[in-house]
Scaffold this active site. Sequence first.
Site, PDB file in Angstrom:
ATOM      1  N   LYS A 211      -3.400  12.222  -3.498  1.00  0.00           N
ATOM      2  CA  LYS A 211      -2.478  12.168  -2.588  1.00  0.00           C
ATOM      3  C   LYS A 211      -0.910  12.730  -3.410  1.00  0.00           C
ATOM      4  O   LYS A 211      -0.009  12.913  -2.718  1.00  0.00           O
ATOM      5  CB  LYS A 211      -2.200  11.092  -1.582  1.00  0.00           C
TER       6      LYS A 211
ATOM      7  N   CYS B   2      -8.425   6.320  10.313  1.00  0.00           N
ATOM      8  CA  CYS B   2      -8.742   4.813   9.812  1.00  0.00           C
ATOM      9  C   CYS B   2      -7.564   3.838  10.255  1.00  0.00           C
ATOM     10  O   CYS B   2      -7.210   3.106   9.479  1.00  0.00           O
ATOM     11  CB  CYS B   2      -8.831   4.971   8.347  1.00  0.00           C
TER      12      CYS B   2
ATOM     13  N   ASP C 151       0.836  -1.255   0.019  1.00  0.00           N
ATOM     14  CA  ASP C 151      -0.188  -0.236   0.148  1.00  0.00           C
ATOM     15  C   ASP C 151       0.863   1.257   0.101  1.00  0.00           C
ATOM     16  O   ASP C 151       1.394   1.566   0.856  1.00  0.00           O
ATOM     17  CB  ASP C 151      -0.829  -0.084   1.099  1.00  0.00           C
TER      18      ASP C 151
ATOM     19  N   GLN D 273       0.795   6.631   1.205  1.00  0.00           N
ATOM     20  CA  GLN D 273       1.402   7.516   1.525  1.00  0.00           C
ATOM     21  C   GLN D 273       2.933   7.684   0.874  1.00  0.00           C
ATOM     22  O   GLN D 273       3.409   8.477   0.560  1.00  0.00           O
ATOM     23  CB  GLN D 273       1.694   7.233   2.999  1.00  0.00           C
TER      24      GLN D 273
END
Lengths: 146, 439
Positions: free
Chosen positions: B250, B389, B224, B227
Site C-alpha cells: 500500500k 473487509c 493498524d 492505511q
Amino acid sequence: MSDRLDELYDDYILDHFESPYHSGNLACPTCTHTDRNPLCGDQVTLQLKLNGEAVEEAWFVGRGCAISQAGASILCEHVEGKSVEALRGMQAKEMLDLLKVPLTASRQKCGLLAFKVLKTLIYSQDESLAAGQDEAAAAPPVKLPR
Amino acid sequence: MADSPASGSAPATSEPVFSSGKLSAEDVQRIRGDFPILHQMVHGDQPLVYLDSAATSQKPRVVIDKLVEVYEQYNSNVHRGIHALGDRMTVEMEGAREKVARFINAASAEQIVFTSGTTMSVNLVAHGWAAQRLGPGDEILVNEMEHHANLVPWQMAAKASGATLKFLPLTPTWELDVSRLEEFLTRRTKLVAVTGMSNVTGTINPLELLTRAAHDVGARIFVDAAQSAAHGPVDVRSPDVDFLAFSGHKLLGPTGIGILYGKADALEEIEPLFGGGHMINEVTPEGSTWAALPARLEAGTAPFAQTAGLGVALDYLSNLGMETIARQEQTLLELATSRLETIPGVTIFGPPCAKKGAIVSMTVDGVHAHDLADLLDRQGVAIRAGHHCTMPLHERFGVAATARASFAFYNTPEEVEQLAAAIEKAVEIFKRPRRSRGV
C-alpha cells in the site's frame, strides 16, 4: 463506450431487476433454499412448488445487485414447467446464456447465484428422496452413485 | 502520526494535518510519469482512472527496477551465503530495515520485524502476545470500524485466552466515540487495537488521546497503520504506541512484505509463532533457544527481494514528503466530496473531510454498489465495491455493500471529474425509461 455500457445493463436485465418475475414467497413451497455471495452480500432465496417430477411454480426473495436479482427472476421464469430431471442436467453455461449479457469472471458469481441455489435445492431433494427410499427398504443409508 | 488533535469536537475547518509543500499540476504529471501502469487503456479505449489505491497502491518505475536489479544482479539468500552476492543482498535487506525505522521514526532498526503484510503482523501480536499473556477477566478494546485483519485475530486471541473483546462505540459520523472511553477502557483492558485510518470511512483516529488513555490504565496499544502510513507522516514515538503494523504494497512497495514495529520491551514479550531457520540461537535434539530480535520473529527465508523494493518505495515517498502527499490527497478528497455530493442519491459514509483521509465510500440510490463499480469499470474508472473487509461496519451502515473510491497523490482533479461523470452516467442508465415485459 455507451454501447458497452448498454451491453451489460440492457433493458432485459434492468427490466427483470425492476419488475421481477415471481418475486415473493410461495404459500406452501415444496422446497426452499437461501444462499449469498459473502463478498458482496447478494442474497437469493428460491422457493419451488413441485408437482410430481415437474416444477409447477418458482418464486424468489432476495437483495443485491441488478445482475444477481435479474438472474433470479430470469431463472424462475425459465424453470417453471421444466422437469426436475431436465434441471438436474442444466449447466452453468445455460444460465449464463439465459442472462444474454457477457459477464466478467467476478460478475459471474452474481449471475450464477440463483442457479447455485437451484442446484443445491435439487441436490437436497435427491438426497432426501434417497434417504426416504433407504428407510423404506430398511437398509443402511447408502450414497447413490451420481 | 497522522492524528486528529481533538477528534470529538474539532470544527470541520480545523487546521489541516499537513503544512508543507504543495504539488502543482505539472508536478503531478511528472509524478504520473513515474508510474508506468497508469498510462493505459482498459476495455479497449477507456483511459485508466485508478481510484483503488486503498486496496493497493501502484508502483513507481524505481521500485519495479529495483526488483529486476535484485534478480539480475545479486539475488542470494540473506544472512547465510559467505559470498559476494549473499553479502550484497544482506546489506540491501538490512539497509531497508534502517529505512523503515527512519520512515516511522523508530529508535532502532531492531524494532522492525519483517512480516508478509499487515495481517501477519496483527496475527503475530494476537497469537504470540495476547493469546499467551491474557486470561479470563482481561479485556481487549476494539471497535466496529476495524478491518477484519484488525478484528478477527483479536477474536481468536480472546477465544484462546479467555479474555473478552469490548467494542468502543462509533459516533453518527463514523468516528470513535471517545467521550465513552472511560466506560470502556479500564484496568481490565490489557490491549487497545485500533486503526490509524479507516479503510472505509477514511476516519483518522485520535491516536495521541488513545495512546495516553491506554497507557494510563496500563494497557498496550496496537495501531493498524495499513492505511494511515501511506497517507501521512508516521511517528511511532509521538504518540509512543506499543505496536504498529503496515504493508509494503500500500506504500508503493511490492506485495509479500509487511512491517511489525514494537517497543523493545513489547516485542520481547511476543512468543515466536513459527520455528525454523534464522530464528534460533542454538538447536540441540532436545530443544532450542531463540535468537535476538528481530530474527526471533522472522523464521525462514525472508522476502528479501521485497524488502529491497520496499526500501526504494520509502525513499520515493520520503523524497516527495509525506506531508506534501497528505496535503495533495486532502485537496483531492475535498474536491471529490463536494463534487459527488452534487449527484442526487449519493450518500457518503464518513466524517467531514478535515477528519479523514482520501477515501470516499458511498451508496447511490437505486444502483447497487457492484453494479456501480461494474458500470464505472466499463468507463475506465477502477473503484472497489463490497464490504471492504468490514462486515460489522456495514451492518452499522445498514447496507450490504458500498462503493469506494480511494485517492493517492498520483491522482488528478480531472480524474475526480471522470469519476463523478461516470457515476452520473450509471445513474442515468438505471433510470432511463424501459419497455415493460408486461409481467
